[in-house]
Design an enzyme around this catalytic site. Structure first.
Site, PDB file in Angstrom:
ATOM      1  N   LYS A  34       0.850  -1.207   0.000  1.00  0.00           N
ATOM      2  CA  LYS A  34       0.000   0.000   0.000  1.00  0.00           C
ATOM      3  C   LYS A  34       0.871   1.238   0.000  1.00  0.00           C
ATOM      4  O   LYS A  34       0.588   2.209  -0.701  1.00  0.00           O
ATOM      5  CB  LYS A  34      -0.920   0.004   1.233  1.00  0.00           C
ATOM      6  CG  LYS A  34      -1.981  -1.063   1.187  1.00  0.00           C
ATOM      7  CD  LYS A  34      -3.378  -0.477   1.285  1.00  0.00           C
ATOM      8  CE  LYS A  34      -4.439  -1.479   0.864  1.00  0.00           C
ATOM      9  NZ  LYS A  34      -4.769  -2.441   1.921  1.00  0.00           N
ATOM     10  N   LYS A  57      -7.807 -12.798  -9.921  1.00  0.00           N
ATOM     11  CA  LYS A  57      -8.773 -13.224  -8.921  1.00  0.00           C
ATOM     12  C   LYS A  57     -10.065 -12.411  -9.049  1.00  0.00           C
ATOM     13  O   LYS A  57     -10.009 -11.207  -9.294  1.00  0.00           O
ATOM     14  CB  LYS A  57      -8.148 -12.965  -7.545  1.00  0.00           C
ATOM     15  CG  LYS A  57      -8.708 -13.779  -6.423  1.00  0.00           C
ATOM     16  CD  LYS A  57      -7.897 -13.560  -5.167  1.00  0.00           C
ATOM     17  CE  LYS A  57      -8.728 -12.777  -4.162  1.00  0.00           C
ATOM     18  NZ  LYS A  57      -8.190 -12.743  -2.817  1.00  0.00           N
ATOM     19  N   LYS A  68     -14.022  -7.761  -5.566  1.00  0.00           N
ATOM     20  CA  LYS A  68     -15.075  -6.749  -5.483  1.00  0.00           C
ATOM     21  C   LYS A  68     -14.563  -5.351  -5.774  1.00  0.00           C
ATOM     22  O   LYS A  68     -15.324  -4.447  -6.023  1.00  0.00           O
ATOM     23  CB  LYS A  68     -15.745  -6.793  -4.118  1.00  0.00           C
ATOM     24  CG  LYS A  68     -14.826  -6.647  -2.939  1.00  0.00           C
ATOM     25  CD  LYS A  68     -15.589  -7.011  -1.681  1.00  0.00           C
ATOM     26  CE  LYS A  68     -14.670  -7.226  -0.506  1.00  0.00           C
ATOM     27  NZ  LYS A  68     -15.316  -7.883   0.598  1.00  0.00           N
TER      28      LYS A  68
HETATM   29  P1  AMP Z   1     -11.786  -9.769   0.479  1.00  0.00           P
HETATM   30  O1  AMP Z   1     -13.092  -9.637  -0.226  1.00  0.00           O
HETATM   31  O2  AMP Z   1     -10.632  -9.693  -0.465  1.00  0.00           O
HETATM   32  O3  AMP Z   1     -11.650  -8.875   1.678  1.00  0.00           O
HETATM   33  O4  AMP Z   1     -11.740 -11.246   1.040  1.00  0.00           O
HETATM   34  C1  AMP Z   1     -12.597 -11.735   2.046  1.00  0.00           C
HETATM   35  C2  AMP Z   1     -12.482 -13.241   2.090  1.00  0.00           C
HETATM   36  O5  AMP Z   1     -12.983 -13.825   0.876  1.00  0.00           O
HETATM   37  C3  AMP Z   1     -11.050 -13.757   2.237  1.00  0.00           C
HETATM   38  O6  AMP Z   1     -11.058 -14.849   3.135  1.00  0.00           O
HETATM   39  C4  AMP Z   1     -10.668 -14.241   0.843  1.00  0.00           C
HETATM   40  O7  AMP Z   1      -9.786 -15.323   0.892  1.00  0.00           O
HETATM   41  C5  AMP Z   1     -12.008 -14.639   0.241  1.00  0.00           C
HETATM   42  N1  AMP Z   1     -11.991 -14.341  -1.210  1.00  0.00           N
HETATM   43  C6  AMP Z   1     -12.096 -13.120  -1.791  1.00  0.00           C
HETATM   44  N2  AMP Z   1     -12.061 -13.209  -3.139  1.00  0.00           N
HETATM   45  C7  AMP Z   1     -11.907 -14.531  -3.428  1.00  0.00           C
HETATM   46  C8  AMP Z   1     -11.807 -15.280  -4.646  1.00  0.00           C
HETATM   47  N3  AMP Z   1     -11.836 -14.695  -5.849  1.00  0.00           N
HETATM   48  N4  AMP Z   1     -11.667 -16.626  -4.561  1.00  0.00           N
HETATM   49  C9  AMP Z   1     -11.644 -17.242  -3.353  1.00  0.00           C
HETATM   50  N5  AMP Z   1     -11.738 -16.595  -2.181  1.00  0.00           N
HETATM   51  C10 AMP Z   1     -11.869 -15.260  -2.199  1.00  0.00           C
END
Ligand code: AMP
Ligand code: TRP
Length: 331
Positions: free
Chosen positions: A111, A195, A198
């Protein structure tokens, strides 16, 4: 029963990636572990959140966990901000970690490297591993399931726990990070080398759990596929189809082998259509329960109860810490 703890930030709308990578696994862990799950809303403040949006995302996240099958009778589910002990222990632990240690955290370094010279980044981004250490150490969990990017923070929690135990006396259990199996990574539907996330601007490659069902189905139908027309798993040469196979496998409970067999000789179109149906049915089920939950007071009641349970544990631990470090003067 071993204890497992994890926190999820209420930032952004919940995606299929979150559902498959975090929500579904947590729901399945509740059978084998004593689970403590909290919405890490204090952590979400490290980046400015529109208040109205934060409120909505927080409610949605809780409702979606419950809609996906998390059982509040068995799992302690609460809002981090409802348990003051997190911030208080975070302060003490922040005084035990060095600037050097915090500077070595990859997430902070990334960051910091990305921020433009004059913009600077909030001090919260630098300090938040201390708060996360407190989140973990307050509850003596055996395991902390996190994505690869958070492993370093759990390891820091171990180091700090060990430092505290040696400086004072045995107080904290040393937690272990638990990284989900490879394959729990849902890729972007338009760019399957990235990946699904969001924070994307283009939402065509990302399915949101609360999207209208026909929108999600359309996203599957227009997912980028690879050259050729055969359906088999080969992430290297066929990242698009391989990603869809993984999603299909997790949602249907069939193995990838079984799906390859089932779609032998069939084209991408038929395969995608079936997957769209399976996904649509699962999302519909979740959305129905979500709507039910959002219409009453159930969520408030569950959070109140969760906060009380968490407070009981957290207060005990914090009182112990404050006795040991000399903050408490009462006999
Ligand atoms: P985040 O939305 O990046 O804050 O992630 C929140 C949780 O969702 C974390 O435990 C990530 O490992 C899981 N996660 C987010 N995006 C993915 C994805 N594309 N595939 C698998 N797990 C995800
Ligand atoms: N920092 C984590 C993230 O960005 C969320 C989190 C906060 C967490 N506290 C935690 C995860 C404690 C596990 C344990 O995703």
């Amino acid at each position: 029963m071993k204890r497992m703890l994890s926190g999820i930030k209420p930032t952004g709308r919940v995606t299929l990636g979150n559902y498959i990578g975090a929500i579904k696994p947590f729901v399945s862990f509740q059978d084998d572990y004593e689970m403590i799950i909290f919405i890490a809303n204090l952590h979400s403040m490290t980046i400015y959140q529109e208040p109205k949006v934060l409120r909505q995302n927080t409610k949605d996240l809780i409702a979606l966990y419950l809609a996906a099958g998390l059982d509040p009778e068995r799992v302690t589910l609460f809002l981090q901000s409802d348990v003051m002990e997190h911030a208080q222990l975070g302060w003490y632990l922040g005084c035990m970690v060095t600037m050097g240690e915090l500077s070595r955290m990859t997430q902070y370094k990334d960051k910091a490297a990305k921020s433009k010279k004059n913009e600077g980044i909030g001090a919260g981004i630098f300090n938040y591993p201390s708060l996360m250490n407190a989140d973990i150490l307050l509850y003596d969990p055996d395991y902390v399931p996190v994505g690869e990017d958070q492993k370093q923070h759990v390891e820091l929690a171990r180091d700090i726990a060990d430092r505290f135990n040696k400086r004072y006396s045995d107080t904290f259990k040393l937690p272990e990070p638990l990284i989900p199996r490879v394959g729990g990574r849902v890729m972007d539907l338009q760019d399957p080398t990235r990946k699904m996330s969001k924070s994307d601007d283009t939402s065509k490659g990302c399915i949101y759990i609360l999207d209208p069902i026909n929108v999600s189905k359309k996203k599957i139908m227009s997912a980028k596929t690879d050259s050729g027309s055969e359906i088999y798993f080969d992430p290297e040469n066929k990242p698009g189809i391989s990603n869809l196979l993984e999603i299909y496998s997790i949602l249907s409970g069939k193995t990838i082998k079984e799906l390859e067999e089932q779609y032998k000789g069939m084209g991408y179109g038929a395969f995608k259509k079936d997957l769209a149906e399976v996904l649509g049915a699962e999302l519909q089920k979740i959305q129905d329960r979500y709507n039910e939950l959002m219409s009453g007071h159930v969520i408030d009641d569950i959070l109140n109860e969760g906060a009380q349970k968490a407070q009981r544990m957290a207060r005990k631990k914090l009182a112990k810490v404050e006795r040991k470090i000399g903050i408490t003067i009462k006999k």
